[in-house]
Design an enzyme around this catalytic site. Structure first.
Site, PDB file in Angstrom:
ATOM      1  N   ARG A  82     -10.578   4.169  21.623  1.00 51.14           N
ATOM      2  CA  ARG A  82     -10.553   4.044  20.161  1.00 51.14           C
ATOM      3  C   ARG A  82     -11.724   3.213  19.637  1.00 51.14           C
ATOM      4  O   ARG A  82     -12.142   3.364  18.500  1.00 51.14           O
ATOM      5  CB  ARG A  82      -9.269   3.360  19.722  1.00 51.14           C
ATOM      6  CG  ARG A  82      -8.010   4.139  19.956  1.00 51.14           C
ATOM      7  CD  ARG A  82      -6.907   3.405  19.259  1.00 51.14           C
ATOM      8  NE  ARG A  82      -5.597   3.953  19.514  1.00 51.14           N
ATOM      9  CZ  ARG A  82      -4.509   3.512  18.884  1.00 51.14           C
ATOM     10  NH1 ARG A  82      -4.609   2.538  18.012  1.00 51.14           N
ATOM     11  NH2 ARG A  82      -3.332   4.036  19.144  1.00 51.14           N
ATOM     12  N   VAL A  93       0.856  -1.187   0.000  1.00 48.67           N
ATOM     13  CA  VAL A  93       0.000   0.000   0.000  1.00 48.67           C
ATOM     14  C   VAL A  93       0.895   1.241   0.000  1.00 48.67           C
ATOM     15  O   VAL A  93       1.654   1.458   0.940  1.00 48.67           O
ATOM     16  CB  VAL A  93      -0.937  -0.020   1.229  1.00 48.67           C
ATOM     17  CG1 VAL A  93      -1.727   1.280   1.327  1.00 48.67           C
ATOM     18  CG2 VAL A  93      -1.897  -1.212   1.136  1.00 48.67           C
ATOM     19  N   VAL A  94       0.814   2.020  -1.087  1.00 51.68           N
ATOM     20  CA  VAL A  94       1.702   3.181  -1.208  1.00 51.68           C
ATOM     21  C   VAL A  94       0.935   4.422  -1.638  1.00 51.68           C
ATOM     22  O   VAL A  94      -0.152   4.333  -2.229  1.00 51.68           O
ATOM     23  CB  VAL A  94       2.839   2.925  -2.237  1.00 51.68           C
ATOM     24  CG1 VAL A  94       3.852   1.959  -1.689  1.00 51.68           C
ATOM     25  CG2 VAL A  94       2.306   2.406  -3.558  1.00 51.68           C
ATOM     26  N   HIS A  95       1.502   5.580  -1.331  1.00 53.47           N
ATOM     27  CA  HIS A  95       0.868   6.814  -1.799  1.00 53.47           C
ATOM     28  C   HIS A  95       1.868   7.862  -2.282  1.00 53.47           C
ATOM     29  O   HIS A  95       1.483   8.845  -2.905  1.00 53.47           O
ATOM     30  CB  HIS A  95      -0.064   7.400  -0.732  1.00 53.47           C
ATOM     31  CG  HIS A  95       0.637   7.840   0.522  1.00 53.47           C
ATOM     32  ND1 HIS A  95       1.092   6.947   1.469  1.00 53.47           N
ATOM     33  CD2 HIS A  95       0.962   9.071   0.979  1.00 53.47           C
ATOM     34  CE1 HIS A  95       1.647   7.610   2.462  1.00 53.47           C
ATOM     35  NE2 HIS A  95       1.595   8.891   2.192  1.00 53.47           N
ATOM     36  N   LYS A 131      -5.974   9.143  -4.087  1.00 53.99           N
ATOM     37  CA  LYS A 131      -5.680  10.573  -4.175  1.00 53.99           C
ATOM     38  C   LYS A 131      -4.180  10.851  -4.352  1.00 53.99           C
ATOM     39  O   LYS A 131      -3.740  11.989  -4.229  1.00 53.99           O
ATOM     40  CB  LYS A 131      -6.242  11.318  -2.957  1.00 53.99           C
ATOM     41  CG  LYS A 131      -5.693  10.875  -1.633  1.00 53.99           C
ATOM     42  CD  LYS A 131      -6.327  11.694  -0.492  1.00 53.99           C
ATOM     43  CE  LYS A 131      -5.796  11.257   0.866  1.00 53.99           C
ATOM     44  NZ  LYS A 131      -5.843   9.818   1.126  1.00 53.99           N
ATOM     45  N   GLU A 157      -5.124  -1.195  13.524  1.00 57.49           N
ATOM     46  CA  GLU A 157      -4.373  -1.731  14.664  1.00 57.49           C
ATOM     47  C   GLU A 157      -5.228  -2.648  15.543  1.00 57.49           C
ATOM     48  O   GLU A 157      -4.806  -3.038  16.625  1.00 57.49           O
ATOM     49  CB  GLU A 157      -3.758  -0.594  15.495  1.00 57.49           C
ATOM     50  CG  GLU A 157      -2.631   0.105  14.736  1.00 57.49           C
ATOM     51  CD  GLU A 157      -1.958   1.231  15.500  1.00 57.49           C
ATOM     52  OE1 GLU A 157      -0.941   1.739  14.994  1.00 57.49           O
ATOM     53  OE2 GLU A 157      -2.430   1.619  16.591  1.00 57.49           O
ATOM     54  N   TYR A 195      -6.145   8.481   6.875  1.00 57.45           N
ATOM     55  CA  TYR A 195      -5.299   8.137   8.011  1.00 57.45           C
ATOM     56  C   TYR A 195      -6.148   7.777   9.234  1.00 57.45           C
ATOM     57  O   TYR A 195      -7.122   8.450   9.541  1.00 57.45           O
ATOM     58  CB  TYR A 195      -4.358   9.309   8.341  1.00 57.45           C
ATOM     59  CG  TYR A 195      -3.566   9.100   9.599  1.00 57.45           C
ATOM     60  CD1 TYR A 195      -2.539   8.160   9.636  1.00 57.45           C
ATOM     61  CD2 TYR A 195      -3.854   9.809  10.766  1.00 57.45           C
ATOM     62  CE1 TYR A 195      -1.811   7.937  10.790  1.00 57.45           C
ATOM     63  CE2 TYR A 195      -3.131   9.592  11.925  1.00 57.45           C
ATOM     64  CZ  TYR A 195      -2.118   8.659  11.928  1.00 57.45           C
ATOM     65  OH  TYR A 195      -1.405   8.437  13.076  1.00 57.45           O
ATOM     66  N   ASP A 204      -2.848   4.827  -3.525  1.00 58.09           N
ATOM     67  CA  ASP A 204      -3.935   5.639  -2.986  1.00 58.09           C
ATOM     68  C   ASP A 204      -4.650   6.389  -4.120  1.00 58.09           C
ATOM     69  O   ASP A 204      -4.004   6.955  -4.995  1.00 58.09           O
ATOM     70  CB  ASP A 204      -3.338   6.653  -1.990  1.00 58.09           C
ATOM     71  CG  ASP A 204      -4.396   7.264  -1.098  1.00 58.09           C
ATOM     72  OD1 ASP A 204      -5.565   7.376  -1.529  1.00 58.09           O
ATOM     73  OD2 ASP A 204      -4.055   7.623   0.034  1.00 58.09           O
ATOM     74  N   LYS A 256      10.407   2.503   9.894  1.00 58.93           N
ATOM     75  CA  LYS A 256      10.284   3.144   8.609  1.00 58.93           C
ATOM     76  C   LYS A 256      11.634   3.559   8.050  1.00 58.93           C
ATOM     77  O   LYS A 256      12.501   3.982   8.817  1.00 58.93           O
ATOM     78  CB  LYS A 256       9.515   4.474   8.750  1.00 58.93           C
ATOM     79  CG  LYS A 256       8.085   4.423   9.102  1.00 58.93           C
ATOM     80  CD  LYS A 256       7.511   5.846   9.193  1.00 58.93           C
ATOM     81  CE  LYS A 256       6.063   5.949   9.386  1.00 58.93           C
ATOM     82  NZ  LYS A 256       5.082   5.320   8.682  1.00 58.93           N
TER      83      LYS A 256
END
Ligand code: NAG
Ligand code: NAG
Ligand code: NAG
Length: 408
Positions: free
Chosen positions: A234, A108-110, A137, A300, A167, A135, A382
């Site tokens: 949450r 999954v990349v944007h 957008k 999560e 997000y 993504d 990351k």
């Protein structure tokens, strides 16, 4: 039989020598200033090598020299065989063992196309299968560049139904689910699926990943723990996407369907094909999905919860004794700022980050590598080539050398 074995050996030797030769040519023809760092020194935690790397990282000219515009990938992939040759993609399985155990990847990349391409190249093997979710957008140059790269490979495809990822909200899970459904449908051969984002990087070779997954014997490996009291809001407070952000509505959320114990975990998982079958076909899952749409950061909780549902392939019981932390699972190594600290402190889970932080997560620096390579995780998060290209560069060299030495 012996002749066949000899043939295989010669083939492997040819691949190995060929790859080494290409490696040699590339390092000779295209200097790239990353070459200036001493990766073997860095991987051993050598002080001089690390200081040198630090100086290089803060050099503006160096940062500029490493940047690659999206448009580059569109022209570089015009001739696919040349692209694969130049970028040293493996073009045949490195061993029978790997060929017999194909893997599936959901990516999954944007943004940050260079990060994506270097990650892809590090995990690419022709027997595996890759789904990429860009993504909805994302900038059009990002989509075009990634499309151009994936079009060079028969076993890499773009997701059939891209979503607009928000997000901390449900569409982040949906992006992976859409890829996983496509992967599940397009091949029955793969044994495990691993989901990635563009800022992950492997710590193990494909062969090491295959051997580790085989040792799971059908089980899954992911962070799945009791919900910490501080995070219960949450799921208790109802949420809704308003103007592109996941906001609290001020109302209480319904209790989870079937009184399901909701678990806490990670976005990133290592799961068997059977687990994905359960996610796609178990009659309890659609109700759970609906319910999670009203929570905060469902990525999560969703996978962590399914992993503890009776009847799901490779799951474990919801009892606390079966809890698995992110450090015990092999899916992803992340340095959370709050758990960093000196080795002498009982409150710190790992040494301090040697790079920088984004949203309380460490963006690795060269000084993190020595520690990182001692961990059992398959991937770490990351990495950011725009912030610091050296960790990825040294990992690439390390993994390539390891993969070729495994051929013997
Ligand atoms: C790289 O670092 C290692 C370990 O610190 C050192 O032994 C070696 O001489 C260094 N190599 C170069 C080319 O500087
Ligand atoms: C593409 O590149 C390969 C390898 O460099 C070369 O042999 C081939 O002729 C090229 N094809 C075209 C259409 O240019
Ligand atoms: C899988 O493929 C079948 C037949 O081609 C199709 O009917 C089904 O909707 C697909 N499922 C998914 C999850 O894409």
């Amino acid at each position: 039989m012996r002749l066949l074995k000899q043939g295989m050996f010669l083939l492997k030797l040819t691949i190995a020598l060929g790859s080494l030769w290409i490696l040699f040519l590339l390092t000779r023809n295209k200097p790239g200033e990353e070459k200036m760092c001493n990766c073997s020194g860095i991987l051993q935690g050598g002080r001089e090598a690390l200081e040198q790397a630090k100086l290089l990282t803060i050099n503006k000219d160096f940062q500029k020299s490493v940047h690659i515009p999206d448009e580059h990938y569109m022209s570089a992939t015009k001739n696919c065989s040349e692209f694969k040759l130049r970028r040293k993609y493996f073009t045949s399985p490195l061993s029978q063992e790997e060929e017999d155990f194909p893997l599936a990847y959901s990516m999954v990349v944007h943004h940050k196309v260079q990060n994506f391409e270097r990650l892809l190249r590090a995990i690419y093997a022709p027997q595996n299968i890759y789904c990429v979710h860009v993504d909805k957008k994302a900038k059009s140059s990002v989509l075009s560049a990634i499309w151009a790269i994936t079009a060079c490979f028969p076993n890499i495809f773009l997701v059939s139904q891209p979503v607009d990822v928000v997000y901390a909200a449900w569409p982040r899970v949906q992006a992976d689910l859409n890829c996983m459904a496509d992967l599940y449908n397009s091949s029955t051969r793969w044994k495990y699926v691993i989901n990635l984002c563009g800022q992950d990087f492997p710590l193990k070779t494909n062969l090491e990943i295959v051997r580790t997954l085989r040792s799971l014997k059908g089980g899954n490996s992911l962070h799945s723990e009791e919900m910490p009291a501080a995070q219960v809001w949450r799921m208790r407070n109802a949420h809704k996407i308003i103007d592109g952000t996941n906001q609290g509505t001020g109302k209480a959320n319904d209790p989870p369907p079937f009184n399901m114990p909701i678990m806490y975990g990670s976005t990133y998982i290592v799961v068997s094909r059977g687990f994905i079958r359960s996610v796609l076909e178990d009659s309890r899952v659609p109700a759970l999905m609906e319910w999670f749409k009203h929570t905060f950061i469902p990525d999560e909780m969703f996978w962590a919860t399914i992993q503890r549902m009776p009847g799901v392939s490779g799951s474990t019981p919801p009892h606390r004794k079966y809890d698995m932390s992110d450090l015990n699972a092999i899916a992803r190594l992340v340095k959370w700022q709050g758990l960093e600290g000196s080795q002498d402190s009982p409150d710190s889970a790992y040494p301090e980050c040697h790079g920088s932080h984004v949203r309380k997560v460490c963006i690795y620096g060269a000084g993190d590598l020595e520690w990182m390579l001692k961990q059992h995780h398959l991937f770490a998060n990351k990495f950011d080539i725009d912030t610091d290209p050296i960790p990825v560069y040294c990992l690439e060299k390390y993994l390539r050398k390891r993969a070729l030495s495994e051929l013997q």
